[in-house]
Design a protein around this motif. Sequence first.
Motif, PDB file in Angstrom:
ATOM      1  N   LEU A 152      -9.811 -12.490 -34.636  1.00 48.21           N
ATOM      2  CA  LEU A 152     -10.423 -13.827 -33.384  1.00 48.21           C
ATOM      3  C   LEU A 152     -11.163 -14.584 -33.729  1.00 48.21           C
ATOM      4  N   LEU A 153     -12.528 -13.977 -34.522  1.00 50.06           N
ATOM      5  CA  LEU A 153     -13.718 -14.994 -34.657  1.00 50.06           C
ATOM      6  C   LEU A 153     -13.563 -16.287 -35.509  1.00 50.06           C
ATOM      7  N   PHE A 154     -12.541 -15.716 -36.616  1.00 48.97           N
ATOM      8  CA  PHE A 154     -11.966 -17.146 -36.899  1.00 48.97           C
ATOM      9  C   PHE A 154     -10.916 -17.765 -36.895  1.00 48.97           C
ATOM     10  N   SER A 202      -7.704 -13.343 -45.468  1.00 48.07           N
ATOM     11  CA  SER A 202      -8.406 -12.648 -45.322  1.00 48.07           C
ATOM     12  C   SER A 202     -10.038 -12.830 -44.541  1.00 48.07           C
ATOM     13  N   TRP A 203     -11.472 -12.086 -44.766  1.00 47.97           N
ATOM     14  CA  TRP A 203     -12.739 -13.108 -44.161  1.00 47.97           C
ATOM     15  C   TRP A 203     -12.672 -14.449 -44.852  1.00 47.97           C
ATOM     16  N   PRO A 204     -12.668 -14.903 -44.781  1.00 45.69           N
ATOM     17  CA  PRO A 204     -12.968 -16.535 -45.365  1.00 45.69           C
ATOM     18  C   PRO A 204     -14.547 -16.442 -45.676  1.00 45.69           C
ATOM     19  N   SER A 205     -14.879 -16.946 -46.482  1.00 45.27           N
ATOM     20  CA  SER A 205     -16.220 -16.847 -47.847  1.00 45.27           C
ATOM     21  C   SER A 205     -17.007 -17.995 -47.573  1.00 45.27           C
ATOM     22  N   VAL A 206     -16.012 -19.945 -46.338  1.00 39.59           N
ATOM     23  CA  VAL A 206     -16.757 -20.687 -46.168  1.00 39.59           C
ATOM     24  C   VAL A 206     -15.796 -20.975 -44.930  1.00 39.59           C
ATOM     25  N   LYS A 245     -16.313 -21.743 -39.727  1.00 39.01           N
ATOM     26  CA  LYS A 245     -17.320 -21.392 -39.020  1.00 39.01           C
ATOM     27  C   LYS A 245     -16.621 -20.647 -37.911  1.00 39.01           C
ATOM     28  N   MET A 246     -17.724 -19.483 -37.049  1.00 39.25           N
ATOM     29  CA  MET A 246     -16.289 -18.509 -36.198  1.00 39.25           C
ATOM     30  C   MET A 246     -16.464 -19.855 -35.417  1.00 39.25           C
ATOM     31  N   ASN A 259     -24.643 -15.361 -36.559  1.00 40.36           N
ATOM     32  CA  ASN A 259     -23.887 -15.878 -35.959  1.00 40.36           C
ATOM     33  C   ASN A 259     -24.559 -15.905 -34.565  1.00 40.36           C
ATOM     34  N   ARG A 260     -24.109 -17.077 -34.079  1.00 39.14           N
ATOM     35  CA  ARG A 260     -24.599 -17.016 -32.658  1.00 39.14           C
ATOM     36  C   ARG A 260     -23.830 -16.524 -31.850  1.00 39.14           C
ATOM     37  N   GLY A 261     -22.024 -16.476 -32.502  1.00 38.07           N
ATOM     38  CA  GLY A 261     -21.353 -15.805 -31.201  1.00 38.07           C
ATOM     39  C   GLY A 261     -21.225 -14.661 -31.606  1.00 38.07           C
ATOM     40  N   GLY A 262     -20.780 -14.144 -32.970  1.00 46.09           N
ATOM     41  CA  GLY A 262     -20.896 -12.469 -33.503  1.00 46.09           C
ATOM     42  C   GLY A 262     -22.091 -11.983 -33.180  1.00 46.09           C
TER      43      GLY A 262
END
Length: 744
Positions: free
Chosen positions: A453-455, A469-473, A475-476, A516-519
């Motif tokens: 959901l974050l990505f 998987s969690w992206p290395s680069v 934007k959330m 991260n601002r949203g995170g």
Amino acid sequence: MGEEHELDKQHKKKKGMKGKTKKGSVGFDRDYSSKAATGARSNGSFKGRKNVQHDNSLASTSHIRKQVDPETAQYFSEIANIFESTGVDLEERSVICGNALEETRGKEFELATDYIISHTLQALLEGCDVDHLCGFLRSCAKDFPSIAMDRSGSHVAETAIKSLATHLQDQEVHHVIEEALTMICKVIAADPVNMMCDCYGSHVLRSLLCLCKGVELEKFEYYHGVSKSLSKAERLNSKVLKGDHASNFLPGFPNVLKLLVSEMLKCVMKYNKTLQVDQYGSSVLQTVLKLLASDDEELLYAIPILLGCNEKNISEGNFIEATRVRELLNFLKETSFSHLMEVILEAAPDALYDEMFTKIFRNSLFELSSHHCGNFVVQALISHAKNKDQMELLWEELGPNVEQLFKLGRSGVITALIAASERLQIHEEKSCQFLAAAVHSADESPKWIVPRLLFLDSYFTYGDKSNWSWPSVGKMHTMGSLILQIVFRFRSEYIEPYIKSIISMEPSHLLEAAKNRGGSHVIESFLSSGASEKQKLKLAKKLKGHLGELALHPSGYFAVDKLFTLSDLSLKEAITQELMAVRSELSKTKHGPYLLRKLDMDGFVARPDHWRSKQASKESTYKEFHAMFGSGGTKSAKKGGFLADTSKHKSHPSNLKEVRKEIHKSLSSSVPFLSMSGRKRKSEKAKPKSNKDTQMGGDDKNSNREKKRSDKKKHKGGSDNVGTAKKRHRDDNFHEAPQKKLKP
């Protein structure tokens, strides 16, 4: 409208048209009009405007702009030089302005539309008294629409309106202003469509409408969220238009406003299809609706007209005709009309909203949600849903299509749907289930729900989603973070998969999210959620060792702030010790001084024992407060508790804000809230001491008293872990902190 092209040609021949506005000139940004004029119109409104221009019934008196004679040009050039000098006082300036405006009689159109002289004319209108200002407007009333639709003249008209607004509080001149406005509005009312559809004239017309209501356009747009700065978070926080900031209106001219609006609506009946899809016409109509907010009688007449309904049917109470529905659905896919419909849904009285919901939107919600313009209308519809029946229809049509809408990039619709469920407390469990099913399969571990959901964009554009998987680069996703913030407001039994997911995240991923601002808002929401203390402790342990790094970060410090607020005494001390290592760097940041005060870093360094007793006293005060004012379903504190339980809480009494202020005021002093402060003052009078001795003595007494209490509790097998207080409201932080709620 015909002469406008001729005037544009003349302007193009002028040199320096792209130059900057002179210093001291007033009016809205001159670049605004050129940008608006060249703005893309994918909805075909240029074609609609062409139809208006060639309609014989809209023929208006042609204006051929005459060249300003050299003598008059020289006169106004000298006036401009006088204003640029520094030796003119206010009284002398007013006299000069009045005399100069007398020289404009009969030549207002030529002077106002001259690029150079228009700047001087603006300065005259700013500096003159109200009599000369109204005299100028009465003299040019017949030419006011032509002036307003000119690139330079629009700034002159705008300045005149702003100058009138400065006199609204003066009741003695109201009749003078009303007379001038009535003359102008009667001229506009005779043919408002051309001005409504003009890029310059529409802005002037909106300013004029606001003046008649008793407010300046810029202030009106700021208060009512008309501008593009209206954020998604404000809508999701249920910011309601009706009656909003009505107290900011000054005494206006309701009769003049009614005259102008009624004539505009008559033209809307005749040229509805043109105005509905015209960028500037739609903007004017949006302003009209917002000015009529809370006036249900006027809205019940105006809105059906804007929707193209027959006036006869409106009078009979049948607002929306079945034959109009398909045409309206097509119009909702047009950029300008979709903006207008958003405002209609915000302003519509409940009865009309319900009829629009049933007749227009029912069985078409997914179709509209899939469209790049129509989805914003659906978001507005959801945000203003009123009851359970409407939510049933929304979930029936949109619930099974959550994953498809995510794939289409329409996450805003899902966000609005979940926010409405939380606001109305309907289908909260269903919201969580549909959302979780969209981002992970039943046979998968729930650990990836929160990261996906974050990505959102990264996940739904990934080929093999099972190996994502969690992206290395990357934007959330803003909408993803907003969705998670809302989800963590739901009851704990509904959000177990989300809780398991966030506490299963890798420490490095949690650290990245917190920066991260949203995170960071997602982590704050989790810490304020109904998750158990043990689950929150797991997340806190993963952030330990990185709190100093987070505190220095402009977004990460919010997570540290929330963690400290909800922690027990031992964890508060651990956080404070960790931040001591970065104290110097932290004090140099924008947010650092606030955080250092929140932690009372100076007190901790100087007297750690007193710092502990003070923190314990604060937590004791919170307990007493919740015992008196908190929800009835609070749980008793557990031994070794980590965070105050915030699950299953209800809103507090209406006087909660006043109580918070009282508590915060008392906690900022050395005397505990609800303590027997009167006895202390009496003893101080009996035995006077120096200020220093008094302060030290009082601190030592408080410290000893707290130690005795602690020893007694330990002897009885009790607990001094103040973090296990009764359940606390998620927003009850009782400190003056820059709270962040649902911000992307």
